[in-house]
Design an enzyme around this catalytic site. Sequence first.
Site: not given
Length: 501
Positions: A236-237, A241, A258, A292
Amino acid sequence: MTEPTTEQLALRAKTLLTSIGAELPTSGTLPARTPISGGTLAYVTVDTPASAEAAIDRAATAFESWRTVPAPARARLVRALAALLVEYKSELAELVTLEAGKIEAEALGEVQEMIDVCEFAIGLSRQLYGLTMASEREGHRLMETWHPLGVVGVISAFNFPVAVWAWNAAIALVCGDTVVWKPSETTPLTALACHTLMRRAAASVGVDPDVHQLVQGEVGPTLVDDPRIALLSATGSVRMGAIVAPKVAARFGRCLLELGGNNAAIVTPSADLDLAVRGIVFSAAGTAGQRCTSLRRLIVHRSIVDQVVDRLTVAYHQLPVGNPLDAGILVGPLINERAFVAMQEALVHATSDGGEVIVGGERVDSVDHDAYYVRPALVRMPEQTAIVRHETFAPTLYVLAYDTLKDAIALNNAVPQGLSSSIFTLNQREAETFIAESDCGIANVNIGTSGAEIGGAFGGEKETGGGRESGSDSWKTYMRRATNTINYSDQLPLAQGISFG
């Protein structure tokens, strides 16, 4: 651009789910929306913290027996899943298109990636190797062994709604772990389909279906906080994180993150420009810039920057944008209005910083104004400003000029993210220097920043999170290591020659 109605798309989604064997909930509160029309396909039942905890409990109970199954036998489950993915490849890919807006080729490619990682995991089940080391003590053997870790929580994102789950689930299951999956709230139907196929696979080989659990809705915090989740793999963003990592660390759990990617490609004077332009356009415009690993920064030598921009401008004008179900379309919709607004705001910032929008950025006319189709944007920038260093999850490519390779690599590295990077060059010295000095987890030569193979470890550094998934020795994240000393002598010598008593 042809535009099917939401009712037609909803009926198609129901038909696809039924063919896979999934039961569409008759009631629910989580809308499964399609970016193709902007309408709602169905409503999915959401979990509560209590029901999510119950799912974790089932997975934890199943782990106690699953961990004792030999790894090659555990691979039977993954093999059965792979067979079902092959059988229902087109159906699952179409669901990906309906929920994530990917064109047919990319959706089929994502399902193929699931099949590939299953095959990798099957082979891996016989290669969970440890080491034997030389002991300093006579009559002793020193070695390491790898053991199942526990329950693995998987939080996945909308842009790869099925592949990233498979990366984690296939590897975790052969490693002896059980899985609790919380998909993106944006793509609940593809998750329902995958979970159904997993349960069908488990039934076909006599495995307890509780080894895999699916929870839907905003129950991520439950997975983050529960100490029974030994490893949390979250995609995610960066913002997400930054919230997740300290909470998992506070309970001494493991994280595999990630997060963001602000990926760059360098084009040198020696580059094969025909090759480079193809790689750049796919990396920047593929999946409507919602990977991403999408290319967001293009760093071109000053002597050829005008030529490269001219060639890209021609290519961008030729990109077909529209309904991803239509043949010949290369760029589908943005996932939602928020993505469109973020792109427009970024373009305003770029122009205020002295940038020039060469082509794209405008919304393509749509009958249904809840769907957001945009033309990929090419923006010439005088320098790497704050907006260029910020990742905007949309098809915007910023072009920067450089004078020396040292300057180009410095620009590549001068962002908070560190996922993917590439260089287009026919000069071996330039290629090797770039590989050595790019600070990203992925550094490519004469290929774009996107399109990673499952055989390599996937992930990045800095604000990308440091996690590694998929190939190479990423499996070690899903297991615990034990160092073993075996004394087969009749003496008890101590390490370092210590004498005691």
